[in-house]
Design a protein around this motif. Structure first.
Motif, short mmCIF file in Angstrom:
data_model
loop_
_atom_site.label_atom_id
_atom_site.label_comp_id
_atom_site.label_asym_id
_atom_site.label_seq_id
_atom_site.Cartn_x
_atom_site.Cartn_y
_atom_site.Cartn_z
N THR A 71 0.82 -1.21 0.00
CA THR A 71 0.00 0.00 0.00
C THR A 71 0.86 1.27 0.00
O THR A 71 2.06 1.23 0.33
N ALA A 72 0.23 2.38 -0.34
CA ALA A 72 0.92 3.66 -0.37
C ALA A 72 1.28 4.12 1.04
O ALA A 72 2.33 4.73 1.26
N TYR A 73 0.42 3.82 2.01
CA TYR A 73 0.69 4.23 3.39
C TYR A 73 1.92 3.50 3.95
O TYR A 73 2.73 4.09 4.66
N ALA A 74 2.05 2.23 3.62
CA ALA A 74 3.22 1.46 4.08
C ALA A 74 4.50 2.04 3.50
O ALA A 74 5.52 2.12 4.19
N ALA A 75 4.46 2.47 2.25
CA ALA A 75 5.62 3.09 1.62
C ALA A 75 5.97 4.41 2.30
O ALA A 75 7.14 4.74 2.49
N GLN A 76 4.95 5.16 2.67
CA GLN A 76 5.17 6.44 3.35
C GLN A 76 5.83 6.22 4.70
O GLN A 76 6.78 6.93 5.05
N VAL A 77 5.36 5.24 5.45
CA VAL A 77 5.95 4.95 6.77
C VAL A 77 7.39 4.49 6.62
O VAL A 77 8.27 4.89 7.39
N ALA A 78 7.66 3.65 5.63
CA ALA A 78 9.03 3.18 5.40
C ALA A 78 9.95 4.34 5.03
O ALA A 78 11.09 4.42 5.52
N ALA A 79 9.47 5.25 4.18
CA ALA A 79 10.28 6.40 3.78
C ALA A 79 10.54 7.32 4.97
O ALA A 79 11.65 7.86 5.12
#
Length: 130
Positions: A59-67
């Motif tokens: 998901t896009a939210y998971a990518a945001q948290v990882a970044a």
């Protein structure tokens, strides 16, 4: 047996004001890596490493948290404040990982898409003998 003392030096924290941000966004996961200008890794994180499991990793939210996790590390340890972004893949986390940089006052100098393009395709199957 000789008592030889080995001294290990503490790793020097380099100040890297500008570097590169590599984002690999697949359908199953998003991997975010901060490097210096030569390509030496400073910090890395992924959606799986931040606690997301299964289909939530894509998901896009998971990518945001990882970044955000990787950006926090590189900002505090190396003082990075400018990046050139290299995006690879077709996943949902492409844009959200880049937008997460604005929360940490990291300016994005350029964005380049380095996704591989197939040319010629795969080798065809051997002819069927009947």
């Amino acid at each position: 047996m000789a008592d030889a003392k080995t001294t290990t030096r503490k790793k020097q924290r380099r100040s890297v004001p500008a570097g590169q941000l590599h984002i690999q966004a697949t359908f199953n996961n998003t991997i975010v890596t901060f490097t210096d200008k030569k390509g030496n890794v400073l910090a890395a994180s992924s959606a799986g490493a931040t606690g997301f499991r299964g289909s939530k990793k894509g998901t896009a939210y998971a990518a945001q948290v990882a970044a955000e996790k990787a950006a926090e590390t590189v900002k505090s340890l190396h003082g990075m404040n400018a990046v050139d972004v290299y995006v690879k893949g077709v996943g949902l986390g492409r844009d959200s990982a880049i937008r997460a940089m604005s929360n940490f006052e990291i300016t994005v100098d350029s964005i380049k898409d380095v996704t591989g393009v197939p040319h010629g395709g795969v080798r065809p199957r051997k002819a069927r003998r009947a």
